[in-house]
Design an enzyme around this catalytic site. Structure first.
Site, PDB file in Angstrom:
ATOM      1  N   CYS A  77      -1.181  18.416  24.830  1.00 36.69           N
ATOM      2  CA  CYS A  77      -0.084  19.339  24.578  1.00 36.69           C
ATOM      3  C   CYS A  77       0.858  19.278  25.767  1.00 36.69           C
ATOM      4  CB  CYS A  77      -0.648  20.757  24.409  1.00 36.69           C
ATOM      5  SG  CYS A  77       0.632  21.985  24.107  1.00 36.69           S
ATOM      6  N   HIS A  84      -1.661  21.300  14.906  1.00 33.32           N
ATOM      7  CA  HIS A  84      -1.474  21.678  16.315  1.00 33.32           C
ATOM      8  C   HIS A  84      -0.171  22.479  16.473  1.00 33.32           C
ATOM      9  CE1 HIS A  84      -1.626  20.591  20.785  1.00 33.32           C
ATOM     10  NE2 HIS A  84      -0.391  21.051  20.631  1.00 33.32           N
ATOM     11  N   GLU A  85       0.894  21.999  15.853  1.00 38.47           N
ATOM     12  CA  GLU A  85       2.192  22.683  15.971  1.00 38.47           C
ATOM     13  C   GLU A  85       2.206  23.985  15.179  1.00 38.47           C
ATOM     14  OE1 GLU A  85       4.130  21.692  18.275  1.00 38.47           O
ATOM     15  OE2 GLU A  85       3.005  19.837  18.557  1.00 38.47           O
ATOM     16  N   HIS A 101       0.900  26.616  17.286  1.00 38.01           N
ATOM     17  CA  HIS A 101       1.867  27.119  18.284  1.00 38.01           C
ATOM     18  C   HIS A 101       2.705  28.268  17.704  1.00 38.01           C
ATOM     19  CE1 HIS A 101       1.558  24.700  21.891  1.00 38.01           C
ATOM     20  NE2 HIS A 101       1.676  23.554  21.249  1.00 38.01           N
TER      21      HIS A 101
HETATM   22 NI    NI Z   1       1.167  21.641  21.928  1.00 41.25          NI
END
Ligand code: NI
Length: 188
Positions: free
Chosen positions: A116, A159-160, A163
């Protein structure tokens, strides 16, 4: 082929300790202001440039394929992915107000571990992710689209998506047992 700018776009990425990374981002309304459209394109240029070795070395960057708005301190449900499908050939995804439609039961993990751009330290462990997923989202111009993704791209999207809800990949790793249940998932 996208025309890259001569200079690296000015993108300042928040670091792990910054509390703003823990915020839950909010859906946006269209049309997006011009400054958002420019920022989205800058973020994608930045990511693509970070994946090109000469440019990465010139600017001392880390390679990244995804970046969420909250990593710039802006709590809007927007992220971008730039995926190198073959040597020097990149696909760009602008993802605004995404909604997950379905996910596979099968789970995979990135064998070398996830990374990341907000986490600047070595990490250890695996993160189980859906091998495939379907979602709908809007592009930067407010056009809705459907997407089916799999494997590495599916991991990058998850993963995004995390976020957007204030979740970092390291939250999903048990520090006492970073490779827990590894044999239940397929490595990619
Ligand atoms: Ni990230």
């Amino acid at each position: 082929m996208n025309k890259l700018p001569k200079e690296l776009p000015n993108i300042e990425i928040l670091e792990e300790k910054d509390k703003r990374l823990r915020m839950k981002s909010k859906d946006v309304t269209f049309p997006l202001p011009d400054e958002d459209i420019k920022r989205i394109h800058d973020m994608m240029d930045y990511l693509e440039m970070s994946q090109i070795e000469d440019i990465r070395e010139k600017y001392d960057l880390r390679a990244g394929m995804g970046l969420a708005y909250i990593q710039l301190g802006i709590a809007k449900r927007i992220f971008v992915i730039v995926y190198e499908v073959e040597e020097g050939k990149f696909e760009r995804y602008v993802v605004v107000n995404p909604k997950i439609k379905s996910t596979s039961e099968e789970m995979v993990y990135i064998a070398e571990g996830e990374g990341c751009l907000s986490i600047n330290r070595p990490t250890e462990g695996i993160v189980p992710r859906h091998a495939r997923m379907r979602l709908t989202a809007f592009n930067e111009y407010g056009e809705e689209y459907d997407l089916r993704i799999r494997e590495e791209l599916s991991v990058a999207f998850q993963h995004e998506l995390d976020h957007l809800d204030g979740i970092l990949f390291t939250d999903k790793i048990d520090p006492k047992n970073p490779y827990k249940n590894q044999n239940k998932y397929r490595s990619i």
